[in-house]
Design a protein around this motif. Structure first.
Motif, PDB file in Angstrom:
ATOM      1  N   TYR A  84       0.835  -1.206   0.000  1.00  0.00           N
ATOM      2  CA  TYR A  84       0.000   0.000   0.000  1.00  0.00           C
ATOM      3  C   TYR A  84       0.864   1.248   0.000  1.00  0.00           C
ATOM      4  O   TYR A  84       1.912   1.295   0.646  1.00  0.00           O
ATOM      5  N   ALA A  85       0.407   2.280  -0.709  1.00  0.00           N
ATOM      6  CA  ALA A  85       1.128   3.551  -0.748  1.00  0.00           C
ATOM      7  C   ALA A  85       0.137   4.694  -0.915  1.00  0.00           C
ATOM      8  O   ALA A  85      -0.884   4.549  -1.584  1.00  0.00           O
ATOM      9  N   VAL A  86       0.452   5.820  -0.288  1.00  0.00           N
ATOM     10  CA  VAL A  86      -0.285   7.067  -0.499  1.00  0.00           C
ATOM     11  C   VAL A  86       0.658   7.989  -1.251  1.00  0.00           C
ATOM     12  O   VAL A  86       1.781   8.235  -0.813  1.00  0.00           O
ATOM     13  N   ILE A  87       0.204   8.481  -2.402  1.00  0.00           N
ATOM     14  CA  ILE A  87       1.030   9.299  -3.271  1.00  0.00           C
ATOM     15  C   ILE A  87       0.377  10.674  -3.418  1.00  0.00           C
ATOM     16  O   ILE A  87      -0.828  10.776  -3.650  1.00  0.00           O
ATOM     17  N   GLY A  88       1.167  11.720  -3.258  1.00  0.00           N
ATOM     18  CA  GLY A  88       0.673  13.084  -3.351  1.00  0.00           C
ATOM     19  C   GLY A  88       0.473  13.540  -4.783  1.00  0.00           C
ATOM     20  O   GLY A  88       0.819  12.845  -5.740  1.00  0.00           O
ATOM     21  N   MET A  89      -0.030  14.761  -4.928  1.00  0.00           N
ATOM     22  CA  MET A  89      -0.325  15.331  -6.242  1.00  0.00           C
ATOM     23  C   MET A  89       0.941  15.472  -7.094  1.00  0.00           C
ATOM     24  O   MET A  89       0.891  15.342  -8.312  1.00  0.00           O
ATOM     25  N   ASP A  90       2.064  15.710  -6.437  1.00  0.00           N
ATOM     26  CA  ASP A  90       3.322  15.904  -7.159  1.00  0.00           C
ATOM     27  C   ASP A  90       4.053  14.598  -7.464  1.00  0.00           C
ATOM     28  O   ASP A  90       5.141  14.605  -8.023  1.00  0.00           O
ATOM     29  N   GLY A  91       3.464  13.471  -7.088  1.00  0.00           N
ATOM     30  CA  GLY A  91       4.062  12.172  -7.381  1.00  0.00           C
ATOM     31  C   GLY A  91       4.939  11.611  -6.272  1.00  0.00           C
ATOM     32  O   GLY A  91       5.445  10.502  -6.388  1.00  0.00           O
ATOM     33  N   ARG A  92       5.127  12.375  -5.188  1.00  0.00           N
ATOM     34  CA  ARG A  92       5.929  11.880  -4.073  1.00  0.00           C
ATOM     35  C   ARG A  92       5.153  10.838  -3.281  1.00  0.00           C
ATOM     36  O   ARG A  92       3.951  10.984  -3.050  1.00  0.00           O
ATOM     37  N   ILE A  93       5.852   9.811  -2.839  1.00  0.00           N
ATOM     38  CA  ILE A  93       5.237   8.805  -1.977  1.00  0.00           C
ATOM     39  C   ILE A  93       5.240   9.358  -0.557  1.00  0.00           C
ATOM     40  O   ILE A  93       6.301   9.602   0.027  1.00  0.00           O
ATOM     41  N   LEU A  94       4.039   9.584  -0.012  1.00  0.00           N
ATOM     42  CA  LEU A  94       3.917  10.147   1.329  1.00  0.00           C
ATOM     43  C   LEU A  94       4.076   9.082   2.402  1.00  0.00           C
ATOM     44  O   LEU A  94       4.576   9.356   3.487  1.00  0.00           O
ATOM     45  N   ARG A  95       3.624   7.867   2.094  1.00  0.00           N
ATOM     46  CA  ARG A  95       3.729   6.770   3.051  1.00  0.00           C
ATOM     47  C   ARG A  95       3.573   5.468   2.305  1.00  0.00           C
ATOM     48  O   ARG A  95       2.787   5.368   1.377  1.00  0.00           O
ATOM     49  N   ARG A  96       4.325   4.461   2.710  1.00  0.00           N
ATOM     50  CA  ARG A  96       4.234   3.129   2.121  1.00  0.00           C
ATOM     51  C   ARG A  96       4.315   2.124   3.256  1.00  0.00           C
ATOM     52  O   ARG A  96       5.032   2.328   4.223  1.00  0.00           O
ATOM     53  N   GLY A  97       3.585   1.013   3.135  1.00  0.00           N
ATOM     54  CA  GLY A  97       3.651   0.008   4.177  1.00  0.00           C
ATOM     55  C   GLY A  97       2.837  -1.230   3.869  1.00  0.00           C
ATOM     56  O   GLY A  97       2.225  -1.361   2.808  1.00  0.00           O
ATOM     57  N   HIS A  98       2.834  -2.121   4.845  1.00  0.00           N
ATOM     58  CA  HIS A  98       2.142  -3.408   4.716  1.00  0.00           C
ATOM     59  C   HIS A  98       0.702  -3.355   5.212  1.00  0.00           C
ATOM     60  O   HIS A  98      -0.113  -4.174   4.822  1.00  0.00           O
ATOM     61  N   ASP A  99       0.389  -2.394   6.102  1.00  0.00           N
ATOM     62  CA  ASP A  99      -0.939  -2.300   6.705  1.00  0.00           C
ATOM     63  C   ASP A  99      -1.648  -1.049   6.185  1.00  0.00           C
ATOM     64  O   ASP A  99      -1.141   0.069   6.332  1.00  0.00           O
ATOM     65  N   LEU A 100      -2.820  -1.219   5.590  1.00  0.00           N
ATOM     66  CA  LEU A 100      -3.543  -0.113   4.967  1.00  0.00           C
ATOM     67  C   LEU A 100      -3.897   0.970   5.980  1.00  0.00           C
ATOM     68  O   LEU A 100      -3.709   2.161   5.721  1.00  0.00           O
ATOM     69  N   LYS A 101      -4.400   0.600   7.142  1.00  0.00           N
ATOM     70  CA  LYS A 101      -4.794   1.594   8.144  1.00  0.00           C
ATOM     71  C   LYS A 101      -3.603   2.440   8.588  1.00  0.00           C
ATOM     72  O   LYS A 101      -3.730   3.645   8.771  1.00  0.00           O
ATOM     73  N   THR A 102      -2.461   1.812   8.752  1.00  0.00           N
ATOM     74  CA  THR A 102      -1.253   2.543   9.150  1.00  0.00           C
ATOM     75  C   THR A 102      -0.822   3.509   8.057  1.00  0.00           C
ATOM     76  O   THR A 102      -0.436   4.647   8.336  1.00  0.00           O
ATOM     77  N   VAL A 103      -0.892   3.079   6.819  1.00  0.00           N
ATOM     78  CA  VAL A 103      -0.499   3.929   5.692  1.00  0.00           C
ATOM     79  C   VAL A 103      -1.429   5.134   5.574  1.00  0.00           C
ATOM     80  O   VAL A 103      -0.986   6.254   5.294  1.00  0.00           O
ATOM     81  N   LEU A 104      -2.719   4.939   5.831  1.00  0.00           N
ATOM     82  CA  LEU A 104      -3.691   6.028   5.690  1.00  0.00           C
ATOM     83  C   LEU A 104      -3.601   7.062   6.806  1.00  0.00           C
ATOM     84  O   LEU A 104      -4.180   8.142   6.699  1.00  0.00           O
ATOM     85  N   ARG A 105      -2.859   6.770   7.857  1.00  0.00           N
ATOM     86  CA  ARG A 105      -2.711   7.742   8.950  1.00  0.00           C
ATOM     87  C   ARG A 105      -2.083   9.046   8.470  1.00  0.00           C
ATOM     88  O   ARG A 105      -2.318  10.095   9.052  1.00  0.00           O
ATOM     89  N   VAL A 106      -1.270   8.988   7.434  1.00  0.00           N
ATOM     90  CA  VAL A 106      -0.664  10.202   6.897  1.00  0.00           C
ATOM     91  C   VAL A 106      -1.749  11.177   6.419  1.00  0.00           C
ATOM     92  O   VAL A 106      -1.583  12.392   6.513  1.00  0.00           O
ATOM     93  N   LEU A 107      -2.870  10.666   5.949  1.00  0.00           N
ATOM     94  CA  LEU A 107      -3.982  11.521   5.522  1.00  0.00           C
ATOM     95  C   LEU A 107      -4.845  11.952   6.701  1.00  0.00           C
ATOM     96  O   LEU A 107      -5.385  13.064   6.705  1.00  0.00           O
ATOM     97  N   GLU A 108      -4.982  11.102   7.710  1.00  0.00           N
ATOM     98  CA  GLU A 108      -5.792  11.452   8.881  1.00  0.00           C
ATOM     99  C   GLU A 108      -5.214  12.658   9.605  1.00  0.00           C
ATOM    100  O   GLU A 108      -5.946  13.473  10.152  1.00  0.00           O
ATOM    101  N   ARG A 109      -3.893  12.786   9.607  1.00  0.00           N
ATOM    102  CA  ARG A 109      -3.262  13.955  10.230  1.00  0.00           C
ATOM    103  C   ARG A 109      -3.701  15.235   9.528  1.00  0.00           C
ATOM    104  O   ARG A 109      -3.873  16.271  10.158  1.00  0.00           O
ATOM    105  N   LYS A 110      -3.884  15.176   8.235  1.00  0.00           N
ATOM    106  CA  LYS A 110      -4.329  16.340   7.476  1.00  0.00           C
ATOM    107  C   LYS A 110      -5.782  16.696   7.818  1.00  0.00           C
ATOM    108  O   LYS A 110      -6.144  17.853   7.799  1.00  0.00           O
ATOM    109  N   LEU A 111      -6.592  15.712   8.152  1.00  0.00           N
ATOM    110  CA  LEU A 111      -7.974  15.963   8.539  1.00  0.00           C
ATOM    111  C   LEU A 111      -8.019  16.686   9.877  1.00  0.00           C
ATOM    112  O   LEU A 111      -8.805  17.621  10.057  1.00  0.00           O
ATOM    113  N   ILE A 112      -7.172  16.314  10.802  1.00  0.00           N
ATOM    114  CA  ILE A 112      -7.139  16.979  12.107  1.00  0.00           C
ATOM    115  C   ILE A 112      -6.770  18.450  11.923  1.00  0.00           C
ATOM    116  O   ILE A 112      -7.365  19.335  12.532  1.00  0.00           O
ATOM    117  N   ARG A 113      -5.813  18.747  11.065  1.00  0.00           N
ATOM    118  CA  ARG A 113      -5.442  20.143  10.791  1.00  0.00           C
ATOM    119  C   ARG A 113      -6.567  20.897  10.114  1.00  0.00           C
ATOM    120  O   ARG A 113      -6.792  22.062  10.396  1.00  0.00           O
TER     121      ARG A 113
END
Length: 110
Positions: A78-107
């Motif tokens: 699993y990977a989360v990739i930004g608009m500019d093509g950078r990999i923001l987070r990569r990992g084996h567990d989907l929920k853990t990888v998606l935490r990078v986006l949850e931080r943006k929701l809190i902000r």
């Protein structure tokens, strides 16, 4: 001999499982409720499944959530990739990888 069909063989494409989509759509729903995201698209290709997130329908995706089974042993499928093509987070567990986006929701809510 069989004639080629205009439709791809879906047995050879990578797709998100129902449990994976549930996790992704739960996060997506929270961002929609906060007014941050408006649309999404799902693609199942030969080597990758992609969940694209859009602020507006006519734009390029803000984020892409990718599932690449071939990367499962190496860096995680699993990977989360930004608009500019950078990999923001990569990992084996989907929920853990998606935490990078949850931080943006809190902000966004603060």
């Amino acid at each position: 001999m069989n004639a080629p069909t205009p439709f791809p063989d879906l047995s050879q494409t990578v797709n998100f499982h129902r449990t994976e989509l549930s996790v992704i759509l739960s996060l997506y729903g929270r961002f929609v409720a906060a007014g941050e995201w408006r649309d999404y698209g799902i693609s199942g290709l030969r080597e990758v499944a992609v969940f694209s997130i859009f602020r507006r329908t006519a734009e390029q995706p803000m984020y892409r959530i990718e599932k690449r089974p071939r990367m499962a042993v190496k860096q995680g499928m699993y990977a989360v990739i930004g608009m500019d093509g950078r990999i923001l987070r990569r990992g084996h567990d989907l929920k853990t990888v998606l935490r990078v986006l949850e931080r943006k929701l809190i902000r966004a809510v603060d």
